[in-house]
Design an enzyme around this catalytic site. Sequence first.
Site, short mmCIF file in Angstrom:
data_model
loop_
_atom_site.label_atom_id
_atom_site.label_comp_id
_atom_site.label_asym_id
_atom_site.label_seq_id
_atom_site.Cartn_x
_atom_site.Cartn_y
_atom_site.Cartn_z
N GLY A 44 -75.44 27.26 55.71
CA GLY A 44 -75.38 25.86 56.12
C GLY A 44 -76.70 25.32 56.64
O GLY A 44 -77.76 25.90 56.38
N ALA A 45 -76.64 24.18 57.35
CA ALA A 45 -77.84 23.41 57.71
C ALA A 45 -78.61 23.15 56.41
O ALA A 45 -79.79 23.49 56.27
CB ALA A 45 -78.70 24.13 58.75
N LEU A 46 -77.90 22.54 55.49
CA LEU A 46 -78.39 22.42 54.11
C LEU A 46 -79.59 21.51 53.98
O LEU A 46 -79.68 20.48 54.64
CB LEU A 46 -77.25 21.91 53.21
CG LEU A 46 -75.97 22.76 53.20
CD1 LEU A 46 -74.92 22.14 52.29
CD2 LEU A 46 -76.26 24.21 52.78
N HIS A 50 -81.36 24.43 49.34
CA HIS A 50 -79.97 24.77 49.03
C HIS A 50 -79.44 23.88 47.90
O HIS A 50 -78.75 24.34 46.99
CB HIS A 50 -79.08 24.53 50.25
CG HIS A 50 -79.41 25.38 51.44
ND1 HIS A 50 -79.89 24.85 52.62
CD2 HIS A 50 -79.32 26.72 51.64
CE1 HIS A 50 -80.07 25.81 53.50
NE2 HIS A 50 -79.75 26.97 52.93
N GLY A 160 -82.14 31.93 46.42
CA GLY A 160 -83.47 31.36 46.42
C GLY A 160 -84.56 32.42 46.44
O GLY A 160 -84.41 33.46 47.09
N ASP A 163 -86.02 33.88 49.79
CA ASP A 163 -85.58 35.15 50.38
C ASP A 163 -85.62 36.22 49.28
O ASP A 163 -84.58 36.77 48.89
CB ASP A 163 -84.17 35.00 50.96
CG ASP A 163 -84.14 33.98 52.07
OD1 ASP A 163 -84.43 34.33 53.21
OD2 ASP A 163 -83.84 32.79 51.78
N GLN A 166 -84.14 39.64 49.79
CA GLN A 166 -82.67 39.55 49.78
C GLN A 166 -82.15 39.56 48.34
O GLN A 166 -81.17 40.23 48.01
CB GLN A 166 -82.23 38.27 50.49
CG GLN A 166 -80.78 37.91 50.30
CD GLN A 166 -80.38 36.71 51.13
OE1 GLN A 166 -80.07 36.85 52.30
NE2 GLN A 166 -80.37 35.53 50.53
N SER A 199 -83.73 26.32 57.11
CA SER A 199 -82.86 25.75 58.17
C SER A 199 -83.50 25.94 59.53
O SER A 199 -83.20 25.21 60.47
CB SER A 199 -81.50 26.44 58.14
OG SER A 199 -80.94 26.34 56.86
N ARG A 200 -84.36 26.93 59.66
CA ARG A 200 -84.98 27.22 60.96
C ARG A 200 -86.13 26.27 61.29
O ARG A 200 -86.58 26.24 62.43
CB ARG A 200 -85.48 28.67 61.00
CG ARG A 200 -84.36 29.69 61.04
CD ARG A 200 -84.90 31.08 61.32
NE ARG A 200 -83.83 31.99 61.66
CZ ARG A 200 -83.10 32.68 60.80
NH1 ARG A 200 -83.34 32.55 59.50
NH2 ARG A 200 -82.15 33.49 61.22
P1 AMP Z 1 -79.56 30.46 53.91
O1 AMP Z 1 -78.61 29.35 54.21
O2 AMP Z 1 -80.86 30.36 54.61
O3 AMP Z 1 -78.90 31.82 54.01
O4 AMP Z 1 -79.93 30.31 52.38
C1 AMP Z 1 -78.96 30.24 51.38
C2 AMP Z 1 -79.61 30.35 50.04
O5 AMP Z 1 -80.54 29.28 49.88
C3 AMP Z 1 -80.41 31.65 49.89
O6 AMP Z 1 -80.24 32.15 48.58
C4 AMP Z 1 -81.83 31.20 50.12
O7 AMP Z 1 -82.78 32.01 49.49
C5 AMP Z 1 -81.79 29.81 49.51
N1 AMP Z 1 -82.88 29.00 50.05
C6 AMP Z 1 -83.21 28.84 51.37
N2 AMP Z 1 -84.32 28.08 51.49
C7 AMP Z 1 -84.70 27.77 50.22
C8 AMP Z 1 -85.79 27.03 49.67
N3 AMP Z 1 -86.71 26.45 50.43
N4 AMP Z 1 -85.88 26.93 48.33
C9 AMP Z 1 -84.97 27.52 47.52
N5 AMP Z 1 -83.92 28.24 47.97
C10 AMP Z 1 -83.79 28.36 49.30
#
Ligand code: AMP
Length: 296
Positions: A44-46, A50, A160, A163, A166, A199-200
């Site tokens: 979240g915190a899209l 995302h 993404g 990460d 991951q 999100s951070r």
């Molecule tokens: P998170 O909510 O941070 O766990 O991210 C969820 C998904 O969104 C993960 O697969 C992340 O790698 C991807 N993601 C986060 N930030 C970005 C970004 N700036 N560009 C592309 N994908 C992202």
Amino acid sequence: MFFTIFAVYFSAVLEILKTRRELTGFLQGRREQGHSVGLVPTMGALHEGHLSLIARSRKENRSTVCSIFVNPTQFNDPEDLRKYPRPITLDIRKLEQAGCDALFLPGVSEVYSGTEEWELDTGELEGILEGEFRPGHYRGVTQVVSKLFELTDPDRAYFGQKDYQQYLVISRMVQLLSIPVQLVCCPTVREADGLAMSSRNVHLSPEERSAASLLSRTLFAIRDMAPEVPPEQAKEKALDLLSASPLILPDYLVIADASTLRSVGSWDEAPAIIALLAAKVGQTRLIDNLFIKGTV
Ligand code: AMP
């Protein structure tokens, strides 16, 4: 009247599913209509990063499910978990606008029964870099992603490059458990000054936000140095660049084989080479990476 019907018929309706049962029911209906399903797991915190994953999934699948679950088992710092932003009303609006078909929004007890063990060993990859600085993090990630895969049984799942480690760990899990899903790694979406969206980022003060662009600038500088400057020297110069800001405290910076994340000594050592870094900017820990040679 016509316009109302038109709007209701054509605007995407986002189904909000809070239980496994609701998710299963939704998916059954979609499968019966012959839909392929894309899954986008998030906390979240899209942001636009995302949403780029949702857009890609919508292109490649008839139905797209986004999950929002701030997974407690992947946080090794309770304060980080507590502070994690949770703007759910805003997230729902963004998903509606993005044309996402369903949001899976479970509570913790819907995902975990309480006393669960999870022991999947993905090998060296889960213990290095992020794994070293966040012990147990990837165990938590594989635990929750394997559950989401089991519940959703998606044709494709979108992650993404932001990460990247991951993505590699999840790829390894899919291979080890023979999960029939196609993983898609999507490019990192950046702010205008190059900072990878995260999100951070909302935790950054104005000074920290401005200093944070040095992370991506450092990665781009490494790419500019290659192949003339050897990796070890490029890394030293990159660390020098980072040290220009007193607000930035690096955890690691590596130039590595993109398939193993082991450091390389020369640009010829692997077909794809990636630079990855993690640093604290003030109190906020950020990560970023960039392919220097080849791609995912
Ligand atoms: P998170 O909510 O941070 O766990 O991210 C969820 C998904 O969104 C993960 O697969 C992340 O790698 C991807 N993601 C986060 N930030 C970005 C970004 N700036 N560009 C592309 N994908 C992202």
